[in-house]
Write an enzyme that holds these catalytic residues in place. Structure first.
Site, short mmCIF file in Angstrom:
data_model
loop_
_atom_site.label_atom_id
_atom_site.label_comp_id
_atom_site.label_asym_id
_atom_site.label_seq_id
_atom_site.Cartn_x
_atom_site.Cartn_y
_atom_site.Cartn_z
N ASP A 1 0.77 -1.09 0.00
CA ASP A 1 -0.16 -0.02 -0.08
C ASP A 1 0.91 1.32 0.09
O ASP A 1 1.93 1.32 0.78
CB ASP A 1 -1.03 -0.03 1.11
CG ASP A 1 -2.04 0.98 1.23
OD1 ASP A 1 -1.72 2.09 0.90
OD2 ASP A 1 -3.11 0.45 1.10
N ILE A 2 0.56 2.38 -1.13
CA ILE A 2 1.45 3.27 -0.94
C ILE A 2 1.29 4.33 0.02
O ILE A 2 2.37 5.10 0.34
CB ILE A 2 1.09 4.09 -2.36
CG1 ILE A 2 2.23 4.74 -3.11
CG2 ILE A 2 -0.15 5.00 -2.37
CD1 ILE A 2 2.02 5.13 -4.42
N ASN B 1 -12.25 -3.32 3.32
CA ASN B 1 -13.27 -2.46 3.53
C ASN B 1 -14.40 -2.62 2.27
O ASN B 1 -13.77 -2.45 1.13
CB ASN B 1 -12.81 -1.21 3.32
CG ASN B 1 -11.75 -0.70 4.57
OD1 ASN B 1 -11.95 -1.39 5.49
ND2 ASN B 1 -10.43 -0.15 4.21
N GLN C 1 -14.50 1.96 1.87
CA GLN C 1 -13.92 1.55 0.52
C GLN C 1 -13.63 2.65 -0.11
O GLN C 1 -14.74 3.43 -0.23
CB GLN C 1 -14.39 0.37 0.11
CG GLN C 1 -13.96 0.11 -1.39
CD GLN C 1 -14.70 -1.24 -2.15
OE1 GLN C 1 -15.88 -1.47 -1.46
NE2 GLN C 1 -14.30 -1.76 -2.64
N HIS D 1 -10.50 -5.81 -2.57
CA HIS D 1 -8.91 -6.04 -2.05
C HIS D 1 -9.00 -6.31 -0.71
O HIS D 1 -10.07 -5.93 0.09
CB HIS D 1 -8.03 -4.94 -2.47
CG HIS D 1 -8.59 -3.47 -1.99
ND1 HIS D 1 -9.46 -2.99 -2.68
CD2 HIS D 1 -8.10 -2.73 -1.01
CE1 HIS D 1 -9.52 -1.62 -1.77
NE2 HIS D 1 -8.83 -1.71 -0.92
N HIS E 1 -6.65 -5.87 2.81
CA HIS E 1 -5.35 -5.28 3.70
C HIS E 1 -5.05 -6.01 4.61
O HIS E 1 -5.39 -6.86 5.22
CB HIS E 1 -6.07 -4.13 4.41
CG HIS E 1 -6.68 -3.16 3.57
ND1 HIS E 1 -5.97 -1.79 3.44
CD2 HIS E 1 -7.70 -2.87 2.89
CE1 HIS E 1 -6.83 -0.87 2.68
NE2 HIS E 1 -7.95 -1.37 2.31
P1 AMP Z 1 -9.68 1.17 0.56
O1 AMP Z 1 -9.92 2.30 1.28
O2 AMP Z 1 -10.20 0.07 1.52
O3 AMP Z 1 -10.39 1.06 -0.97
O4 AMP Z 1 -8.12 1.06 0.29
C1 AMP Z 1 -7.25 1.50 -0.74
C2 AMP Z 1 -5.86 1.63 -0.56
O5 AMP Z 1 -5.34 1.80 -1.74
C3 AMP Z 1 -5.59 2.51 0.32
O6 AMP Z 1 -4.95 2.21 1.62
C4 AMP Z 1 -4.67 3.39 -0.33
O7 AMP Z 1 -3.56 3.72 0.18
C5 AMP Z 1 -4.09 2.44 -1.46
N1 AMP Z 1 -3.75 2.96 -2.74
C6 AMP Z 1 -4.03 3.98 -3.47
N2 AMP Z 1 -3.68 4.11 -4.46
C7 AMP Z 1 -2.65 3.56 -4.48
C8 AMP Z 1 -1.34 2.84 -5.16
N3 AMP Z 1 -0.97 3.64 -6.51
N4 AMP Z 1 -0.36 2.14 -4.98
C9 AMP Z 1 -0.58 1.12 -3.82
N5 AMP Z 1 -1.57 1.45 -3.16
C10 AMP Z 1 -2.69 2.41 -3.29
#
Ligand code: AMP
Ligand code: ZN
Length: 153
Positions: free
Chosen positions: A42-43, A98, A105, A111, A113
Site C-alpha cells: 500500500d502506497i 473495506n 472503501q 481487495h 488489507h
Molecule cells: P480502501 O480504502 O479499502 O479502498 O483501500 C484503498 C487503499 O489503496 C488505500 O489504503 C490506499 O493507500 C491504497 N492505494 C491507493 N493508490 C495506490 C497505489 N497507486 N499503489 C498502492 N496503494 C494504493
C-alpha cells in the site's frame, strides 16, 4: 433483430487504479503475483509493510466475487501473513476488507488489507462494540439465515 448479447462481467475497468496496476500501466511494489491475483505494498501504509491483495479481475465488492476467485485470493493470505510478519517483526496483523463507501472503501476494486501491528502502535483498535437487547440477536440471526436460504420462507 440480432441475438441478445450476453451480459458479462468486464475483467478490467479502464478508470480503475487497481486495474491499471494489474495491467502494469502504473507502477506498484509487487511482492507476490499469481495468474489470478497480485499483492503489492500500500502506497500510504497504516504501518510499514501494509500490503494489499487484489484479484486481477475487476469486481467492486467482496460479494461480487466468484467463489473460486475469492478462494484463490484467500488462499494467498496465510503465506503473505507469515512473510509480512517475519519481514516487519510485527507482533500481529489485521486482515480486513473495506466493503462499500460506508465501510471506508475508497477504491472500488475488491481487495484485502494486511496490516502489521505492534503492541505500542498508534492504530485505533478495537472499534466500539455494542449489545443486543431482548430478542434482537435471534431476530438478526433469523434475517441473515433467511437471506442465506438457510431457513424456509
Ligand atoms: P480502501 O480504502 O479499502 O479502498 O483501500 C484503498 C487503499 O489503496 C488505500 O489504503 C490506499 O493507500 C491504497 N492505494 C491507493 N493508490 C495506490 C497505489 N497507486 N499503489 C498502492 N496503494 C494504493
Ligand atoms: Zn479494477
Amino acid at each position: 433483430m440480432g441475438e441478445p448479447t450476453a451480459v458479462t462481467q468486464p475483467s478490467h475497468d479502464p478508470h480503475c487504479i487497481f486495474c491499471k496496476i494489474v495491467l502494469g500501466e502504473i507502477p506498484s511494489a509487487r511482492v507476490l503475483e499469481t495468474d489470478q491475483a497480485v499483492a503489492f505494498l500500500d502506497i500510504h501504509p497504516v504501518i510499514p509493510g501494509h500490503t494489499l491483495v487484489v484479484p486481477k479481475a475487476h469486481y467492486a465488492h467482496l460479494g461480487d466475487l466468484p467463489d473460486s476467485l475469492a478462494s484463490h485470493a484467500g488462499s494467498l493470505l496465510p503465506r503473505l501473513c507469515r512473510a509480512i510478519q517475519a519481514a516487519t517483526g510485527a507482533a500481529g496483523l489485521n486482515v480486513i476488507v473495506n466493503n462499500g463507501r460506508a465501510a471506508g472503501q475508497t477504491i472500488d476494486h475488491c481487495h484485502w488489507h494486511i496490516i502489521p501491528r505492534f503492541d505500542d502502535d498508534p492504530v485505533n483498535w478495537p472499534w466500539p462494540q455494542g449489545e443486543y437487547l431482548g430478542d434482537e440477536l435471534s431476530q438478526m440471526r433469523f434475517r441473515i439465515e433467511r437471506e442465506l436460504g438457510e431457513v424456509p420462507g
